[in-house]
Design an enzyme around this catalytic site. Sequence first.
Site, PDB file in Angstrom:
ATOM      1  N   HIS A  71       1.834  15.520 -31.751  1.00  0.00           N
ATOM      2  CA  HIS A  71       2.796  14.770 -30.615  1.00  0.00           C
ATOM      3  C   HIS A  71       2.527  13.438 -30.452  1.00  0.00           C
ATOM      4  CE1 HIS A  71      -1.263  15.587 -28.562  1.00  0.00           C
ATOM      5  NE2 HIS A  71      -0.741  14.577 -28.122  1.00  0.00           N
ATOM      6  N   HIS A  97      -3.294   5.276 -29.066  1.00  0.00           N
ATOM      7  CA  HIS A  97      -2.135   6.031 -29.617  1.00  0.00           C
ATOM      8  C   HIS A  97      -0.918   5.422 -29.217  1.00  0.00           C
ATOM      9  CE1 HIS A  97      -3.599   7.977 -25.745  1.00  0.00           C
ATOM     10  NE2 HIS A  97      -2.067   7.920 -25.515  1.00  0.00           N
ATOM     11  N   HIS A  99       3.183   5.867 -27.657  1.00  0.00           N
ATOM     12  CA  HIS A  99       4.369   6.586 -27.189  1.00  0.00           C
ATOM     13  C   HIS A  99       5.571   5.756 -27.392  1.00  0.00           C
ATOM     14  CE1 HIS A  99       1.684   9.517 -24.675  1.00  0.00           C
ATOM     15  NE2 HIS A  99       0.830   8.247 -24.568  1.00  0.00           N
ATOM     16  N   THR A 183      -1.428  11.340 -19.380  1.00  0.00           N
ATOM     17  CA  THR A 183       0.171  11.649 -19.533  1.00  0.00           C
ATOM     18  C   THR A 183       0.457  12.895 -20.015  1.00  0.00           C
ATOM     19  OG1 THR A 183       0.462  10.341 -21.323  1.00  0.00           O
ATOM     20  CG2 THR A 183       0.345   9.210 -18.910  1.00  0.00           C
TER      21      THR A 183
HETATM   22  C1  MLT Z   1      -2.651   9.458 -22.369  1.00  0.00           C
HETATM   23  O1  MLT Z   1      -2.396   8.246 -22.466  1.00  0.00           O
HETATM   24  O2  MLT Z   1      -2.750  10.039 -21.043  1.00  0.00           O
HETATM   25  C2  MLT Z   1      -2.879  10.293 -23.384  1.00  0.00           C
HETATM   26  O3  MLT Z   1      -1.515  10.381 -24.038  1.00  0.00           O
HETATM   27  C3  MLT Z   1      -3.664  11.245 -23.289  1.00  0.00           C
HETATM   28  C4  MLT Z   1      -4.373  11.584 -24.656  1.00  0.00           C
HETATM   29  O4  MLT Z   1      -4.844  10.693 -25.428  1.00  0.00           O
HETATM   30  O5  MLT Z   1      -4.271  12.608 -25.279  1.00  0.00           O
HETATM   31 ZN    ZN Z   2      -1.111   8.189 -23.963  1.00  0.00          ZN
END
Ligand code: MLT
Ligand code: ZN
Length: 241
Positions: A71, A97, A99, A183
């Site tokens: 994802h 990460h 998005h 999230t």
């Molecule tokens: C978030 O930023 O809340 C994430 O997507 C959680 C994660 O790192 O799995």
């Molecule tokens: Zn995130």
Amino acid sequence: ASESKGEEYIYTKGARNGPENWGSLKPEWEVCRNGKSQSPIDIKNVEGFSQLGKLKKDYKVAPATLKNRGHDIMLQWDGDAGKLNINGTYYKFVQSHWHTPSEHTLNGSKFDMEMHAVHENSKGERAVIGIWYTIGQPDPLLSKLLDNIKLSGDNKDIDLGILNPGLIKFGSRKYYRYVGSLTTPPCSEGVIWTIVKKVRTVSREQLKALKEAVHDGFEINARPTQELNGRKVWLYTPNVV
Ligand code: MLT
Ligand code: ZN
């Protein structure tokens, strides 16, 4: 595609395992549905508050691994990459990460990308820094990772060797602060969110590489914004007297 290969949750609106239904997929994910302080949110009507304090980050070079989680694409720190100090509490830098498009919105508008830098304190409590990006000049961290991001589609973890977290630039001292959640499922609450006010840039090529590498071929990996339920959003501005 509304159904994906083996992923337990997806981002497709209206799908059986889409964002509106995450909270019903597993009992442990219930808070995604009935939580009262979920993330992301739309940032608007912020309150100025100068006493929040400067963002104090103290990052250091450490070994890292690039992981394709299906994802998203995640950069995980394997050693001690340093920490963040929020109101006297230290949070260790764990992973970053991306998005696409942004999860947090500003007065209803999305940005092209949002990076999350996830930190954790000794009690396992989380503090996440979100940085917004719009199309423009390349981002220095992604420039460094670009070739490996393209390779990460093969699902193996890529050893990046020693990397410098200093490549992550905030670019501003101004930030928004509120308390929310992860999230992604399990959508755990109590996360201290910091969204840097300055919008940074990412090149089209970098954005494309990130989107294409995500296994499940989502058009997006951004959860829709959640109800504020009376929460306050603060804006920290260093020079406000
Ligand atoms: C978030 O930023 O809340 C994430 O997507 C959680 C994660 O790192 O799995
Ligand atoms: Zn995130």
